[in-house]
Design a protein around this motif. Sequence first.
Motif, PDB file in Angstrom:
ATOM      1  N   GLN A 267     128.794  -2.702 -59.972  1.00  0.00           N
ATOM      2  CA  GLN A 267     127.703  -3.068 -60.870  1.00  0.00           C
ATOM      3  C   GLN A 267     127.277  -1.825 -61.648  1.00  0.00           C
ATOM      4  O   GLN A 267     127.038  -0.762 -61.065  1.00  0.00           O
ATOM      5  CB  GLN A 267     126.499  -3.610 -60.112  1.00  0.00           C
ATOM      6  CG  GLN A 267     125.391  -4.065 -61.062  1.00  0.00           C
ATOM      7  CD  GLN A 267     124.082  -4.341 -60.362  1.00  0.00           C
ATOM      8  OE1 GLN A 267     123.668  -3.576 -59.496  1.00  0.00           O
ATOM      9  NE2 GLN A 267     123.414  -5.411 -60.747  1.00  0.00           N
TER      10      GLN A 267
ATOM     11  N   ILE B 299     128.325  -6.822 -63.905  1.00  0.00           N
ATOM     12  CA  ILE B 299     129.399  -6.601 -62.932  1.00  0.00           C
ATOM     13  C   ILE B 299     130.680  -6.321 -63.701  1.00  0.00           C
ATOM     14  O   ILE B 299     131.004  -7.003 -64.665  1.00  0.00           O
ATOM     15  CB  ILE B 299     129.580  -7.834 -62.019  1.00  0.00           C
ATOM     16  CG1 ILE B 299     128.269  -8.165 -61.294  1.00  0.00           C
ATOM     17  CG2 ILE B 299     130.709  -7.611 -61.017  1.00  0.00           C
ATOM     18  CD1 ILE B 299     127.788  -7.101 -60.339  1.00  0.00           C
TER      19      ILE B 299
ATOM     20  N   GLU C 194     134.476  -9.192 -63.216  1.00  0.00           N
ATOM     21  CA  GLU C 194     133.975 -10.158 -62.229  1.00  0.00           C
ATOM     22  C   GLU C 194     135.077 -10.890 -61.479  1.00  0.00           C
ATOM     23  O   GLU C 194     135.019 -11.052 -60.257  1.00  0.00           O
ATOM     24  CB  GLU C 194     133.090 -11.210 -62.915  1.00  0.00           C
ATOM     25  CG  GLU C 194     131.960 -10.674 -63.730  1.00  0.00           C
ATOM     26  CD  GLU C 194     132.299 -10.545 -65.204  1.00  0.00           C
ATOM     27  OE1 GLU C 194     133.477 -10.302 -65.530  1.00  0.00           O
ATOM     28  OE2 GLU C 194     131.373 -10.671 -66.025  1.00  0.00           O
TER      29      GLU C 194
ATOM     30  N   TRP D  48     125.753 -16.494 -58.976  1.00  0.00           N
ATOM     31  CA  TRP D  48     127.045 -15.906 -59.346  1.00  0.00           C
ATOM     32  C   TRP D  48     127.860 -16.879 -60.206  1.00  0.00           C
ATOM     33  O   TRP D  48     128.495 -16.470 -61.174  1.00  0.00           O
ATOM     34  CB  TRP D  48     127.808 -15.512 -58.098  1.00  0.00           C
ATOM     35  CG  TRP D  48     129.132 -14.879 -58.380  1.00  0.00           C
ATOM     36  CD1 TRP D  48     130.363 -15.364 -58.065  1.00  0.00           C
ATOM     37  CD2 TRP D  48     129.365 -13.634 -59.030  1.00  0.00           C
ATOM     38  NE1 TRP D  48     131.347 -14.511 -58.483  1.00  0.00           N
ATOM     39  CE2 TRP D  48     130.759 -13.434 -59.074  1.00  0.00           C
ATOM     40  CE3 TRP D  48     128.528 -12.661 -59.585  1.00  0.00           C
ATOM     41  CZ2 TRP D  48     131.337 -12.307 -59.655  1.00  0.00           C
ATOM     42  CZ3 TRP D  48     129.103 -11.540 -60.162  1.00  0.00           C
ATOM     43  CH2 TRP D  48     130.487 -11.378 -60.195  1.00  0.00           C
TER      44      TRP D  48
ATOM     45  N   GLU E 231     126.652 -16.593 -63.637  1.00  0.00           N
ATOM     46  CA  GLU E 231     127.142 -15.362 -64.265  1.00  0.00           C
ATOM     47  C   GLU E 231     128.582 -15.536 -64.741  1.00  0.00           C
ATOM     48  O   GLU E 231     128.939 -15.115 -65.843  1.00  0.00           O
ATOM     49  CB  GLU E 231     127.068 -14.190 -63.270  1.00  0.00           C
ATOM     50  CG  GLU E 231     125.666 -13.770 -62.914  1.00  0.00           C
ATOM     51  CD  GLU E 231     124.949 -13.113 -64.083  1.00  0.00           C
ATOM     52  OE1 GLU E 231     125.541 -12.270 -64.767  1.00  0.00           O
ATOM     53  OE2 GLU E 231     123.781 -13.467 -64.311  1.00  0.00           O
ATOM     54  N   LEU E 232     129.409 -16.171 -63.916  1.00  0.00           N
ATOM     55  CA  LEU E 232     130.805 -16.391 -64.298  1.00  0.00           C
ATOM     56  C   LEU E 232     130.907 -17.326 -65.499  1.00  0.00           C
ATOM     57  O   LEU E 232     131.744 -17.121 -66.381  1.00  0.00           O
ATOM     58  CB  LEU E 232     131.602 -16.944 -63.115  1.00  0.00           C
ATOM     59  CG  LEU E 232     131.820 -15.978 -61.950  1.00  0.00           C
ATOM     60  CD1 LEU E 232     132.590 -16.667 -60.830  1.00  0.00           C
ATOM     61  CD2 LEU E 232     132.551 -14.713 -62.392  1.00  0.00           C
TER      62      LEU E 232
END
Length: 197
Positions: free
Chosen positions: A35, A63, A66, A108, A111-112
Amino acid sequence: MPDPIARLFATAPVRTLEPGASLFRADDPVTHVFQVRSGEVMLVRHAGSGTRMILHRVSAGGIVAEASAWSARYHCDAVAGGGARVATLPRPAFRAALAHDPGLAEHWAGELARAVQAARLRAEIRSLRTVAERLDAWLADGRTLPPRGAWQDLAAEIGVTREALYRALAGRRSERRSASPAQRDGSDSDSTSPRAG
């Protein structure tokens, strides 16, 4: 509520990278998830012809690479832009945290999803025919031109040679100078001019 990813990395060891230093190289084994705490890390791929392509820029809070948390090896290089501080978490610890914390896993996944959307936009920009169209699309996403010293990185990001980008920017300035004051609308910044020539 604090970002659950930030919480996960809160006590992780931090590495300091000098400008241009590598965090990892293509084909290195994936052992950690990173990160960015400060600065910027660029994901870079080199084509067979030697052309350098910037696939993604990761700024503070992001990140790095990822999808690599599920890969055996990295598929590109990660290089510090103007220097960076990066928190490091062993990949097994990162994956175990996702497996045991549904809230973290849901965050997460979001985020992806955002990373996929950004990658699609970058691919769409690179598919445009002219340098002017690519530059306009890049600027239309809420960006402004970086300082002159970083123009070669912008060229790599939109998939053109730096010479082609310099010509497009020169054409943009020339168009602006030849426009009437009413057409210029008082603009004196390359970042707000609508065309790149």
